[in-house]
Motif scaffolding. Structure first.
Motif, PDB file in Angstrom:
ATOM      1  N   ASN A  80     -31.631  -2.773 -67.350  1.00 12.35           N
ATOM      2  CA  ASN A  80     -31.039  -1.936 -66.284  1.00 12.35           C
ATOM      3  C   ASN A  80     -31.975  -0.865 -65.739  1.00 12.35           C
ATOM      4  O   ASN A  80     -31.513   0.113 -65.149  1.00 12.35           O
ATOM      5  CB  ASN A  80     -29.734  -1.287 -66.761  1.00 12.35           C
ATOM      6  CG  ASN A  80     -28.704  -2.310 -67.174  1.00 12.35           C
ATOM      7  OD1 ASN A  80     -28.545  -3.323 -66.511  1.00 12.35           O
ATOM      8  ND2 ASN A  80     -28.033  -2.066 -68.278  1.00 12.35           N
ATOM      9  N   THR A  81     -33.277  -0.995 -65.955  1.00 12.01           N
ATOM     10  CA  THR A  81     -34.227  -0.026 -65.397  1.00 12.01           C
ATOM     11  C   THR A  81     -35.055  -0.623 -64.259  1.00 12.01           C
ATOM     12  O   THR A  81     -35.669   0.113 -63.510  1.00 12.01           O
ATOM     13  CB  THR A  81     -35.218   0.498 -66.463  1.00 12.01           C
ATOM     14  OG1 THR A  81     -36.060  -0.573 -66.902  1.00 12.01           O
ATOM     15  CG2 THR A  81     -34.506   1.132 -67.636  1.00 12.01           C
ATOM     16  N   GLY A  82     -35.119  -1.947 -64.165  1.00 10.88           N
ATOM     17  CA  GLY A  82     -35.979  -2.590 -63.171  1.00 10.88           C
ATOM     18  C   GLY A  82     -37.417  -2.649 -63.614  1.00 10.88           C
ATOM     19  O   GLY A  82     -38.289  -3.100 -62.871  1.00 10.88           O
ATOM     20  N   ILE A  83     -37.707  -2.198 -64.832  1.00 13.02           N
ATOM     21  CA  ILE A  83     -39.073  -2.207 -65.347  1.00 13.02           C
ATOM     22  C   ILE A  83     -39.260  -3.440 -66.209  1.00 13.02           C
ATOM     23  O   ILE A  83     -38.398  -3.787 -67.015  1.00 13.02           O
ATOM     24  CB  ILE A  83     -39.352  -0.941 -66.181  1.00 13.02           C
ATOM     25  CG1 ILE A  83     -39.215   0.302 -65.307  1.00 13.02           C
ATOM     26  CG2 ILE A  83     -40.742  -1.012 -66.805  1.00 13.02           C
ATOM     27  CD1 ILE A  83     -39.332   1.598 -66.059  1.00 13.02           C
ATOM     28  N   LYS A  84     -40.386  -4.084 -66.033  1.00 10.72           N
ATOM     29  CA  LYS A  84     -40.738  -5.252 -66.840  1.00 10.72           C
ATOM     30  C   LYS A  84     -41.982  -4.930 -67.642  1.00 10.72           C
ATOM     31  O   LYS A  84     -42.717  -4.016 -67.317  1.00 10.72           O
ATOM     32  CB  LYS A  84     -40.978  -6.466 -65.960  1.00 10.72           C
ATOM     33  CG  LYS A  84     -39.741  -6.876 -65.201  1.00 10.72           C
ATOM     34  CD  LYS A  84     -39.939  -8.166 -64.490  1.00 10.72           C
ATOM     35  CE  LYS A  84     -38.661  -8.476 -63.752  1.00 10.72           C
ATOM     36  NZ  LYS A  84     -38.166  -9.781 -63.985  1.00 10.72           N
ATOM     37  N   TYR A  85     -42.190  -5.683 -68.694  1.00 15.45           N
ATOM     38  CA  TYR A  85     -43.382  -5.464 -69.513  1.00 15.45           C
ATOM     39  C   TYR A  85     -43.920  -6.818 -69.964  1.00 15.45           C
ATOM     40  O   TYR A  85     -43.259  -7.847 -69.834  1.00 15.45           O
ATOM     41  CB  TYR A  85     -43.062  -4.587 -70.707  1.00 15.45           C
ATOM     42  CG  TYR A  85     -42.356  -5.321 -71.832  1.00 15.45           C
ATOM     43  CD1 TYR A  85     -43.076  -5.760 -72.941  1.00 15.45           C
ATOM     44  CD2 TYR A  85     -41.011  -5.593 -71.763  1.00 15.45           C
ATOM     45  CE1 TYR A  85     -42.440  -6.447 -73.952  1.00 15.45           C
ATOM     46  CE2 TYR A  85     -40.374  -6.289 -72.765  1.00 15.45           C
ATOM     47  CZ  TYR A  85     -41.088  -6.713 -73.861  1.00 15.45           C
ATOM     48  OH  TYR A  85     -40.467  -7.397 -74.852  1.00 15.45           O
ATOM     49  N   ARG A  86     -45.119  -6.760 -70.484  1.00 15.88           N
ATOM     50  CA  ARG A  86     -45.689  -7.972 -71.081  1.00 15.88           C
ATOM     51  C   ARG A  86     -46.497  -7.585 -72.300  1.00 15.88           C
ATOM     52  O   ARG A  86     -47.016  -6.470 -72.388  1.00 15.88           O
ATOM     53  CB  ARG A  86     -46.537  -8.752 -70.089  1.00 15.88           C
ATOM     54  CG  ARG A  86     -47.784  -8.033 -69.685  1.00 15.88           C
ATOM     55  CD  ARG A  86     -48.590  -8.842 -68.711  1.00 15.88           C
ATOM     56  NE  ARG A  86     -49.652  -7.999 -68.195  1.00 15.88           N
ATOM     57  CZ  ARG A  86     -50.812  -8.460 -67.792  1.00 15.88           C
ATOM     58  NH1 ARG A  86     -51.060  -9.744 -67.816  1.00 15.88           N
ATOM     59  NH2 ARG A  86     -51.720  -7.638 -67.354  1.00 15.88           N
ATOM     60  N   GLU A 134     -40.693   8.537 -65.193  1.00 14.99           N
ATOM     61  CA  GLU A 134     -40.048   9.810 -64.860  1.00 14.99           C
ATOM     62  C   GLU A 134     -38.589   9.594 -64.483  1.00 14.99           C
ATOM     63  O   GLU A 134     -38.241   8.640 -63.802  1.00 14.99           O
ATOM     64  CB  GLU A 134     -40.779  10.487 -63.702  1.00 14.99           C
ATOM     65  CG  GLU A 134     -42.081  11.131 -64.118  1.00 14.99           C
ATOM     66  CD  GLU A 134     -42.743  11.883 -62.981  1.00 14.99           C
ATOM     67  OE1 GLU A 134     -42.096  12.157 -61.958  1.00 14.99           O
ATOM     68  OE2 GLU A 134     -43.935  12.182 -63.121  1.00 14.99           O
ATOM     69  N   ASP A 135     -37.747  10.474 -64.960  1.00 15.93           N
ATOM     70  CA  ASP A 135     -36.324  10.490 -64.611  1.00 15.93           C
ATOM     71  C   ASP A 135     -35.537   9.281 -65.100  1.00 15.93           C
ATOM     72  O   ASP A 135     -34.446   9.029 -64.599  1.00 15.93           O
ATOM     73  CB  ASP A 135     -36.135  10.653 -63.104  1.00 15.93           C
ATOM     74  CG  ASP A 135     -36.801  11.904 -62.575  1.00 15.93           C
ATOM     75  OD1 ASP A 135     -36.766  12.943 -63.272  1.00 15.93           O
ATOM     76  OD2 ASP A 135     -37.373  11.853 -61.469  1.00 15.93           O
ATOM     77  N   ILE A 136     -36.065   8.510 -66.039  1.00 17.56           N
ATOM     78  CA  ILE A 136     -35.312   7.391 -66.611  1.00 17.56           C
ATOM     79  C   ILE A 136     -34.894   7.775 -68.018  1.00 17.56           C
ATOM     80  O   ILE A 136     -35.725   8.144 -68.847  1.00 17.56           O
ATOM     81  CB  ILE A 136     -36.156   6.095 -66.652  1.00 17.56           C
ATOM     82  CG1 ILE A 136     -36.548   5.672 -65.237  1.00 17.56           C
ATOM     83  CG2 ILE A 136     -35.377   4.982 -67.346  1.00 17.56           C
ATOM     84  CD1 ILE A 136     -37.462   4.470 -65.186  1.00 17.56           C
ATOM     85  N   THR A 137     -33.608   7.707 -68.278  1.00 23.11           N
ATOM     86  CA  THR A 137     -33.099   7.987 -69.620  1.00 23.11           C
ATOM     87  C   THR A 137     -32.442   6.737 -70.178  1.00 23.11           C
ATOM     88  O   THR A 137     -32.008   5.857 -69.432  1.00 23.11           O
ATOM     89  CB  THR A 137     -32.075   9.140 -69.615  1.00 23.11           C
ATOM     90  OG1 THR A 137     -30.996   8.800 -68.763  1.00 23.11           O
ATOM     91  CG2 THR A 137     -32.711  10.443 -69.169  1.00 23.11           C
ATOM     92  N   VAL A 138     -32.385   6.665 -71.500  1.00 25.63           N
ATOM     93  CA  VAL A 138     -31.764   5.527 -72.172  1.00 25.63           C
ATOM     94  C   VAL A 138     -30.680   6.032 -73.105  1.00 25.63           C
ATOM     95  O   VAL A 138     -30.764   7.121 -73.653  1.00 25.63           O
ATOM     96  CB  VAL A 138     -32.801   4.681 -72.946  1.00 25.63           C
ATOM     97  CG1 VAL A 138     -33.747   3.993 -71.990  1.00 25.63           C
ATOM     98  CG2 VAL A 138     -33.580   5.518 -73.931  1.00 25.63           C
ATOM     99  N   ASP A 139     -29.674   5.218 -73.263  1.00 26.72           N
ATOM    100  CA  ASP A 139     -28.569   5.505 -74.164  1.00 26.72           C
ATOM    101  C   ASP A 139     -28.235   4.184 -74.841  1.00 26.72           C
ATOM    102  O   ASP A 139     -27.492   3.358 -74.295  1.00 26.72           O
ATOM    103  CB  ASP A 139     -27.376   6.037 -73.372  1.00 26.72           C
ATOM    104  CG  ASP A 139     -26.268   6.556 -74.273  1.00 26.72           C
ATOM    105  OD1 ASP A 139     -26.556   6.864 -75.446  1.00 26.72           O
ATOM    106  OD2 ASP A 139     -25.127   6.649 -73.798  1.00 26.72           O
TER     107      ASP A 139
END
Length: 87
Positions: A78-84, A55-60
């Motif tokens: 630059n979102t602080g989100i990680k994935y695997r 929510e509330d995260i946009t990408v450009d």
């Protein structure tokens, strides 16, 4: 800095498919959730995540000739989100 785990789940078919196909996509001030849905639709992959995280995260961003993994790294920078990747 917050560290949130976004789990990327790919089926075996999707993994093989995505290795041969590169992402060429432009996301201009688009919600991250919408960008992820578009990758799912266009590249036959599946992401598992909590909608609250996005929510509330946009990408450009402009993605040129990138693998799915590279595209995700760019989208999440630059979102602080990680994935695997889960195989």
């Amino acid at each position: 800095m917050r560290y949130i785990l976004l789990i990327l789940s790919l089926l075996l078919f999707s993994t093989v498919y995505s290795q041969d196909h590169l992402v060429n996509k432009s996301f201009r001030n688009v919600p991250l959730k919408k960008a992820i849905r578009e990758l799912e639709k266009n590249y036959g992959i599946h992401f598992s995540y909590s909608t609250v995280i996005l929510e509330d995260i946009t990408v450009d961003i402009e993605i040129d000739n990138a693998s799915i993994d590279e595209a995700m790294q760019l989208l999440l920078s630059n979102t602080g989100i990680k994935y695997r990747l889960v195989k």
